[in-house]
Design a protein around this motif. Structure first.
Motif, PDB file in Angstrom:
ATOM      1  N   ARG A   1      57.904 -61.579  24.008  1.00 53.60           N
ATOM      2  CA  ARG A   1      57.346 -60.226  24.028  1.00 53.60           C
ATOM      3  C   ARG A   1      57.648 -59.469  22.729  1.00 53.60           C
ATOM      4  NH1 ARG A   1      54.712 -58.986  28.379  1.00 53.60           N
ATOM      5  NH2 ARG A   1      55.130 -60.185  30.270  1.00 53.60           N
ATOM      6  N   LEU A   2      56.588 -59.129  22.021  1.00 52.40           N
ATOM      7  CA  LEU A   2      56.747 -58.314  20.815  1.00 52.40           C
ATOM      8  C   LEU A   2      56.867 -56.833  21.171  1.00 52.40           C
ATOM      9  CD1 LEU A   2      54.156 -60.033  18.448  1.00 52.40           C
ATOM     10  CD2 LEU A   2      56.617 -60.418  18.578  1.00 52.40           C
ATOM     11  N   ASN A   3      56.367 -56.451  22.351  1.00 54.56           N
ATOM     12  CA  ASN A   3      56.426 -55.058  22.832  1.00 54.56           C
ATOM     13  C   ASN A   3      55.931 -54.058  21.796  1.00 54.56           C
ATOM     14  OD1 ASN A   3      57.404 -55.472  25.477  1.00 54.56           O
ATOM     15  ND2 ASN A   3      59.443 -55.860  24.637  1.00 54.56           N
ATOM     16  N   ILE A   4      54.762 -54.360  21.217  1.00 55.68           N
ATOM     17  CA  ILE A   4      54.188 -53.475  20.198  1.00 55.68           C
ATOM     18  C   ILE A   4      53.858 -52.125  20.822  1.00 55.68           C
ATOM     19  CG2 ILE A   4      52.172 -53.122  18.710  1.00 55.68           C
ATOM     20  CD1 ILE A   4      52.153 -56.205  18.316  1.00 55.68           C
ATOM     21  N   ASP A   5      54.262 -51.067  20.143  1.00 52.76           N
ATOM     22  CA  ASP A   5      53.934 -49.706  20.577  1.00 52.76           C
ATOM     23  C   ASP A   5      52.532 -49.382  20.059  1.00 52.76           C
ATOM     24  OD1 ASP A   5      53.629 -46.977  20.944  1.00 52.76           O
ATOM     25  OD2 ASP A   5      55.667 -46.486  20.298  1.00 52.76           O
ATOM     26  N   PRO A   6      51.538 -49.217  20.949  1.00 51.11           N
ATOM     27  CA  PRO A   6      50.162 -48.968  20.489  1.00 51.11           C
ATOM     28  C   PRO A   6      50.006 -47.703  19.647  1.00 51.11           C
ATOM     29  CG  PRO A   6      50.201 -49.476  22.845  1.00 51.11           C
ATOM     30  CD  PRO A   6      51.630 -49.304  22.406  1.00 51.11           C
ATOM     31  N   THR A   7      50.951 -46.777  19.768  1.00 48.51           N
ATOM     32  CA  THR A   7      50.869 -45.553  18.964  1.00 48.51           C
ATOM     33  C   THR A   7      51.504 -45.731  17.592  1.00 48.51           C
ATOM     34  OG1 THR A   7      52.970 -44.647  19.782  1.00 48.51           O
ATOM     35  CG2 THR A   7      50.974 -44.139  21.071  1.00 48.51           C
ATOM     36  N   LYS A   8      52.125 -46.904  17.347  1.00 46.85           N
ATOM     37  CA  LYS A   8      52.822 -47.151  16.078  1.00 46.85           C
ATOM     38  C   LYS A   8      52.232 -48.352  15.341  1.00 46.85           C
ATOM     39  CE  LYS A   8      56.310 -44.113  16.461  1.00 46.85           C
ATOM     40  NZ  LYS A   8      55.880 -43.199  17.447  1.00 46.85           N
ATOM     41  N   ILE A   9      50.933 -48.572  15.525  1.00 46.56           N
ATOM     42  CA  ILE A   9      50.256 -49.661  14.816  1.00 46.56           C
ATOM     43  C   ILE A   9      49.796 -49.128  13.465  1.00 46.56           C
ATOM     44  CG2 ILE A   9      48.200 -51.136  14.796  1.00 46.56           C
ATOM     45  CD1 ILE A   9      48.525 -51.314  17.874  1.00 46.56           C
ATOM     46  N   MET A  10      50.137 -49.856  12.402  1.00 51.35           N
ATOM     47  CA  MET A  10      49.755 -49.399  11.064  1.00 51.35           C
ATOM     48  C   MET A  10      48.811 -50.368  10.363  1.00 51.35           C
ATOM     49  SD  MET A  10      53.664 -49.683   9.687  1.00 51.35           S
ATOM     50  CE  MET A  10      54.414 -49.015  11.119  1.00 51.35           C
TER      51      MET A  10
ATOM     52  N   GLY B   1      61.329 -49.257  17.946  1.00 48.54           N
ATOM     53  CA  GLY B   1      61.272 -48.820  16.555  1.00 48.54           C
ATOM     54  C   GLY B   1      61.514 -49.914  15.539  1.00 48.54           C
ATOM     55  N   ASN B   2      61.569 -51.186  15.980  1.00 50.73           N
ATOM     56  CA  ASN B   2      61.756 -52.310  15.052  1.00 50.73           C
ATOM     57  C   ASN B   2      60.418 -52.763  14.489  1.00 50.73           C
ATOM     58  OD1 ASN B   2      64.608 -52.527  15.662  1.00 50.73           O
ATOM     59  ND2 ASN B   2      63.981 -53.388  17.628  1.00 50.73           N
ATOM     60  N   ALA B   3      60.449 -53.289  13.264  1.00 46.15           N
ATOM     61  CA  ALA B   3      59.229 -53.755  12.611  1.00 46.15           C
ATOM     62  C   ALA B   3      58.698 -55.026  13.268  1.00 46.15           C
ATOM     63  CB  ALA B   3      59.510 -54.016  11.134  1.00 46.15           C
ATOM     64  N   VAL B   4      57.373 -55.092  13.412  1.00 45.50           N
ATOM     65  CA  VAL B   4      56.683 -56.308  13.862  1.00 45.50           C
ATOM     66  C   VAL B   4      55.881 -56.810  12.672  1.00 45.50           C
ATOM     67  CG1 VAL B   4      54.998 -57.285  15.464  1.00 45.50           C
ATOM     68  CG2 VAL B   4      56.515 -55.452  16.229  1.00 45.50           C
ATOM     69  N   THR B   5      56.110 -58.065  12.283  1.00 46.61           N
ATOM     70  CA  THR B   5      55.495 -58.614  11.070  1.00 46.61           C
ATOM     71  C   THR B   5      54.388 -59.613  11.398  1.00 46.61           C
ATOM     72  OG1 THR B   5      57.034 -60.462  10.943  1.00 46.61           O
ATOM     73  CG2 THR B   5      57.697 -58.393   9.850  1.00 46.61           C
ATOM     74  N   ALA B   6      53.651 -59.988  10.365  1.00 46.53           N
ATOM     75  CA  ALA B   6      52.623 -61.024  10.516  1.00 46.53           C
ATOM     76  C   ALA B   6      53.254 -62.330  10.979  1.00 46.53           C
ATOM     77  CB  ALA B   6      51.890 -61.221   9.189  1.00 46.53           C
ATOM     78  N   ASP B   7      54.472 -62.614  10.519  1.00 44.81           N
ATOM     79  CA  ASP B   7      55.166 -63.835  10.934  1.00 44.81           C
ATOM     80  C   ASP B   7      55.525 -63.780  12.418  1.00 44.81           C
ATOM     81  OD1 ASP B   7      55.697 -66.199   9.399  1.00 44.81           O
ATOM     82  OD2 ASP B   7      57.824 -65.949   9.827  1.00 44.81           O
ATOM     83  N   ASP B   8      55.887 -62.598  12.926  1.00 43.23           N
ATOM     84  CA  ASP B   8      56.171 -62.451  14.354  1.00 43.23           C
ATOM     85  C   ASP B   8      54.934 -62.794  15.186  1.00 43.23           C
ATOM     86  OD1 ASP B   8      58.877 -61.610  14.185  1.00 43.23           O
ATOM     87  OD2 ASP B   8      58.241 -59.562  13.735  1.00 43.23           O
ATOM     88  N   LEU B   9      53.758 -62.487  14.644  1.00 45.93           N
ATOM     89  CA  LEU B   9      52.507 -62.787  15.338  1.00 45.93           C
ATOM     90  C   LEU B   9      52.078 -64.241  15.139  1.00 45.93           C
ATOM     91  CD1 LEU B   9      50.631 -59.487  14.526  1.00 45.93           C
ATOM     92  CD2 LEU B   9      51.065 -60.349  16.827  1.00 45.93           C
ATOM     93  N   GLY B  10      52.823 -64.987  14.312  1.00 45.31           N
ATOM     94  CA  GLY B  10      52.505 -66.396  14.087  1.00 45.31           C
ATOM     95  C   GLY B  10      51.295 -66.612  13.200  1.00 45.31           C
ATOM     96  N   MET B  11      51.036 -65.687  12.276  1.00 44.27           N
ATOM     97  CA  MET B  11      49.779 -65.710  11.523  1.00 44.27           C
ATOM     98  C   MET B  11      49.884 -66.159  10.068  1.00 44.27           C
ATOM     99  SD  MET B  11      47.538 -64.938  13.662  1.00 44.27           S
ATOM    100  CE  MET B  11      46.194 -64.766  12.523  1.00 44.27           C
ATOM    101  N   THR B  12      51.074 -66.411   9.567  1.00 40.57           N
ATOM    102  CA  THR B  12      51.231 -66.667   8.133  1.00 40.57           C
ATOM    103  C   THR B  12      50.393 -67.858   7.664  1.00 40.57           C
ATOM    104  OG1 THR B  12      53.467 -65.798   8.322  1.00 40.57           O
ATOM    105  CG2 THR B  12      52.927 -66.951   6.296  1.00 40.57           C
ATOM    106  N   GLY B  13      50.443 -68.965   8.383  1.00 41.81           N
ATOM    107  CA  GLY B  13      49.692 -70.156   7.981  1.00 41.81           C
ATOM    108  C   GLY B  13      48.190 -69.936   7.987  1.00 41.81           C
TER     109      GLY B  13
END
Length: 198
Positions: free
Chosen positions: A80-89, A157-169
């Motif tokens: 679970r990344l638990n992304i906050d929909p109000t904090k998407i950049m 309030g922690n950062a979610v990165t492209a790597d967390d989403l498994g997208m780098t490759g």
């Protein structure tokens, strides 16, 4: 269309946005067990973490490599990344200045089960991916920079990165041909190397 770099950046940027929205949807609609099973499926009876998943585990402070050895709490933390929909950049991009896309609502289809949110489109050359493509030193540097792009904050309030989403490759594959500069010719007939966006 110039060198095709802008198309590659647009595709990579929007793939990342689509993956983030899909992840939010799946986390909202699935229980912990099925979500973990989707992320780390059994293939021919064997469950294995991918290299990008092992990097995520390391960032989370989980020092295990066998997917079946994680505790229930560790599985939830991993899945679970638990992304906050109000904090998407991270916005989608398009290669033109379309003022009516500056603020939009997504998720209005009945298949999205009422999970709508406001977002926006930016112009493609303003994507962080374009900056990384233009300024990266080599493929390894570009890969590292893509992996660390912050796309949102989680509910703590922690950062979610492209790597967390498994997208780098996947991002690297889309950008592969854009790494090379293109030989073009000026109006005066002078050869010029054109690379990345304006």
């Amino acid at each position: 269309h110039m060198t095709g770099d802008i198309h590659a950046v647009t595709a990579a940027n929007n793939l990342l946005a689509a993956q983030m929205d899909a992840r939010i949807f799946h986390e909202l609609t699935q229980k912990d067990g099925p979500l973990y099973d989707r992320l780390v499926p059994k293939i021919k009876g064997v469950r294995k973490f991918s290299p990008i998943q092992l990097r995520r585990l390391k960032r989370l402070g989980i020092d295990k490599t066998d997917p079946d050895s994680l505790t229930a709490e560790e599985r939830v933390k991993f899945a679970r990344l638990n992304i906050d929909p109000t904090k998407i950049m991270w916005n989608r991009v398009v290669d033109l200045n379309d003022r009516y896309l500056r603020k939009i609502t997504i998720g209005q289809s009945p298949t999205e089960k009422g999970f709508t949110r406001e977002t926006a489109f930016d112009i493609s050359v303003a994507s962080e991916i374009m900056a990384i493509l233009a300024l990266g030193n080599d493929v390894d540097d570009i890969k590292e920079r893509l992996a660390s792009m912050v796309v949102a904050l989680d509910k703590d309030g922690n950062a979610v990165t492209a790597d967390d989403l498994g997208m780098t490759g996947a991002l690297l594959v889309l950008l592969r041909d854009a790494f090379e500069p293109t030989l073009m010719q000026s109006l005066e007939g002078t050869p010029v190397l054109v690379h990345a966006g304006p």
